[in-house]
Motif scaffolding. Sequence first.
Motif, PDB file in Angstrom:
ATOM      1  N   GLN A   1       0.826  -1.202   0.000  1.00 51.46           N
ATOM      2  CA  GLN A   1       0.000   0.000   0.000  1.00 51.46           C
ATOM      3  C   GLN A   1       0.863   1.256   0.000  1.00 51.46           C
ATOM      4  N   GLN A   2       1.904   1.243   0.823  1.00 54.12           N
ATOM      5  CA  GLN A   2       2.790   2.403   0.879  1.00 54.12           C
ATOM      6  C   GLN A   2       3.505   2.606  -0.465  1.00 54.12           C
ATOM      7  N   ARG A   3       3.891   1.497  -1.095  1.00 53.94           N
ATOM      8  CA  ARG A   3       4.557   1.596  -2.393  1.00 53.94           C
ATOM      9  C   ARG A   3       3.601   2.174  -3.438  1.00 53.94           C
ATOM     10  N   GLY A   4       2.335   1.750  -3.402  1.00 59.91           N
ATOM     11  CA  GLY A   4       1.347   2.287  -4.333  1.00 59.91           C
ATOM     12  C   GLY A   4       1.132   3.768  -4.135  1.00 59.91           C
ATOM     13  N   ARG A   5       1.083   4.190  -2.873  1.00 58.82           N
ATOM     14  CA  ARG A   5       0.917   5.611  -2.594  1.00 58.82           C
ATOM     15  C   ARG A   5       2.124   6.417  -3.075  1.00 58.82           C
ATOM     16  N   SER A   6       3.317   5.838  -2.883  1.00 61.78           N
ATOM     17  CA  SER A   6       4.528   6.528  -3.314  1.00 61.78           C
ATOM     18  C   SER A   6       4.550   6.700  -4.836  1.00 61.78           C
ATOM     19  N   LEU A   7       4.154   5.646  -5.562  1.00 57.79           N
ATOM     20  CA  LEU A   7       4.114   5.741  -7.027  1.00 57.79           C
ATOM     21  C   LEU A   7       3.066   6.744  -7.479  1.00 57.79           C
ATOM     22  N   GLU A   8       1.940   6.779  -6.813  1.00 55.85           N
ATOM     23  CA  GLU A   8       0.889   7.729  -7.164  1.00 55.85           C
ATOM     24  C   GLU A   8       1.360   9.163  -6.947  1.00 55.85           C
ATOM     25  N   THR A   9       2.089   9.371  -5.842  1.00 55.31           N
ATOM     26  CA  THR A   9       2.620  10.703  -5.560  1.00 55.31           C
ATOM     27  C   THR A   9       3.624  11.113  -6.629  1.00 55.31           C
ATOM     28  N   GLN A  10       4.477  10.189  -7.032  1.00 58.53           N
ATOM     29  CA  GLN A  10       5.468  10.489  -8.069  1.00 58.53           C
ATOM     30  C   GLN A  10       4.797  10.844  -9.391  1.00 58.53           C
TER      31      GLN A  10
ATOM     32  N   ARG B   1       1.819  12.154  -9.797  1.00 59.72           N
ATOM     33  CA  ARG B   1       1.192  13.465  -9.678  1.00 59.72           C
ATOM     34  C   ARG B   1       2.213  14.601  -9.789  1.00 59.72           C
ATOM     35  N   SER B   2       3.383  14.387  -9.155  1.00 58.80           N
ATOM     36  CA  SER B   2       4.412  15.437  -9.202  1.00 58.80           C
ATOM     37  C   SER B   2       5.063  15.516 -10.577  1.00 58.80           C
ATOM     38  N   ALA B   3       5.084  14.392 -11.298  1.00 64.89           N
ATOM     39  CA  ALA B   3       5.709  14.386 -12.627  1.00 64.89           C
ATOM     40  C   ALA B   3       4.805  15.020 -13.678  1.00 64.89           C
ATOM     41  N   GLY B   4       3.510  15.027 -13.506  1.00 67.84           N
ATOM     42  CA  GLY B   4       2.579  15.572 -14.478  1.00 67.84           C
ATOM     43  C   GLY B   4       2.787  17.052 -14.763  1.00 67.84           C
ATOM     44  N   PRO B   5       2.785  17.929 -13.755  1.00 71.20           N
ATOM     45  CA  PRO B   5       3.009  19.358 -14.008  1.00 71.20           C
ATOM     46  C   PRO B   5       4.345  19.653 -14.651  1.00 71.20           C
ATOM     47  N   GLN B   6       5.390  18.858 -14.256  1.00 73.30           N
ATOM     48  CA  GLN B   6       6.717  19.090 -14.841  1.00 73.30           C
ATOM     49  C   GLN B   6       6.703  18.820 -16.334  1.00 73.30           C
ATOM     50  N   ARG B   7       5.987  17.747 -16.745  1.00 67.87           N
ATOM     51  CA  ARG B   7       5.923  17.446 -18.174  1.00 67.87           C
ATOM     52  C   ARG B   7       5.153  18.533 -18.924  1.00 67.87           C
ATOM     53  N   ARG B   8       4.097  19.046 -18.314  1.00 69.03           N
ATOM     54  CA  ARG B   8       3.324  20.100 -18.968  1.00 69.03           C
ATOM     55  C   ARG B   8       4.136  21.393 -19.115  1.00 69.03           C
ATOM     56  N   ARG B   9       4.899  21.743 -18.073  1.00 69.93           N
ATOM     57  CA  ARG B   9       5.744  22.930 -18.151  1.00 69.93           C
ATOM     58  C   ARG B   9       6.830  22.777 -19.207  1.00 69.93           C
ATOM     59  N   SER B  10       7.415  21.579 -19.290  1.00 72.31           N
ATOM     60  CA  SER B  10       8.477  21.316 -20.265  1.00 72.31           C
ATOM     61  C   SER B  10       7.947  21.410 -21.692  1.00 72.31           C
ATOM     62  N   THR B  11       6.743  20.910 -21.936  1.00 73.46           N
ATOM     63  CA  THR B  11       6.115  20.967 -23.264  1.00 73.46           C
ATOM     64  C   THR B  11       5.835  22.408 -23.665  1.00 73.46           C
ATOM     65  N   GLY B  12       5.355  23.205 -22.737  1.00 71.30           N
ATOM     66  CA  GLY B  12       5.077  24.601 -23.032  1.00 71.30           C
ATOM     67  C   GLY B  12       6.313  25.377 -23.372  1.00 71.30           C
TER      68      GLY B  12
END
Length: 401
Positions: free
Chosen positions: A375-384, A386-397
């Motif tokens: 469960q903790q591993r799943g939460r950690s991957l989900e957090t990663q 979520r944090s990676a999504g905005p970075q990819r959007r900023r990089s594309t822009g």
Amino acid sequence: MVSLRRSLFGALALATAVLGQVSSFCASGDGNVCAAVNVPSSGTDTYFQVKGSTNSGWVAMGLGSAMAGSLIFVVYPNSNGRNVTVSPRLGRGHIEPQYQSSIQITLLGGSGISGGIMTANFKCSNCRDRLSVTSTRQDFIWAAGPGTEITSNDPSETITQHSDNGNFRLDLVRATGGDTTNPFVTASGASPTDTNQNTTGGSSVAAPQSKADKVLIAHGVIMALTWVILFPLGAAFIRLLSGRLSNAFVMHRTLQLFNVLLAIVGMSMGMWTSGLNGTHFNHFHKYFGVVLVGMLFVQAALGQLHHAEFQRTGKRSPWSYAHIWMGRTVIILAIINGGIGLGPSLANASSGQIAAYSVVAILVVVTYTAFYLLQQRGRSLETQKRSAGPQRRRSTGTQRR
């Protein structure tokens, strides 16, 4: 010649009469324990014989169907190792029986140690009221020590817990009569119970369980089920399955409250049995068990504080972490304390019972831990993610600009 024949016939008849009034039993377990009883036709005396191997350290027979409340005769070598000491003791349950100086014991001829076998022939002058002399199925118990060497004249000498024990019954009607000052030794000095002529009225029986024994077993079953299975299951509802069950919180709270009630019932059973045996709080297991049950009320209060704060903020608070980790700690400590309770100084559980308890406890702890880590591993991957999504959007822009 006729006179000699009459004399021999008379002696044989007398010996047979004496032998016919002894009812005896030999156990098939360790220690080579044998016991015999003779009840004179009149008076208050009762004669007993107890035999057993010196390799056991001590052997015993008791008047009753269970340790609690039985008058027990414990036999062990005396200080010079050539004769025996007979110690009358009162059974108090699953603890060392207590020496009773009020029981009047007289050691008789034929007692001693020979060929590694202890023999105690003795008279008890005030034991008859503990027997039903008209019973053909009088209950007795027997036991053999674990092999710890004892050589003492002290009837209150400390003995270690038996390695083998059992129950048997004797026909006291057949054991009544043949009035003599020592029914276990003939005029020639031979022991009747060493011959094939003695009357054997004994039978081995399954050990009947007293009410205290049944309550003690119920205590162990309830506590094992509550702490090893149900409390971890209740924790799993809210900690591991909250995303899969729509009513996980209600199930968690309901089951844990039920478990608290079970723990209180189980603790009360243990305390009742200890009170009956006169062993209140004489072991760490008992003190610690009460402390752990008391901690459940603190745990419940922390849970209520956690829930109220979570409903208000939607986030975990210090109350949340205190509730979570205290619950886990109490469950683990209770499982360990349950294992202590199975030990030789308390329940004296068999190796198979201890192994079964240990295997189930380990499986539960390992399963819970595995689910928690996943469960903790799943939460950690989900957090990663979520944090990676905005970075990819900023990089594309940036690239488009």
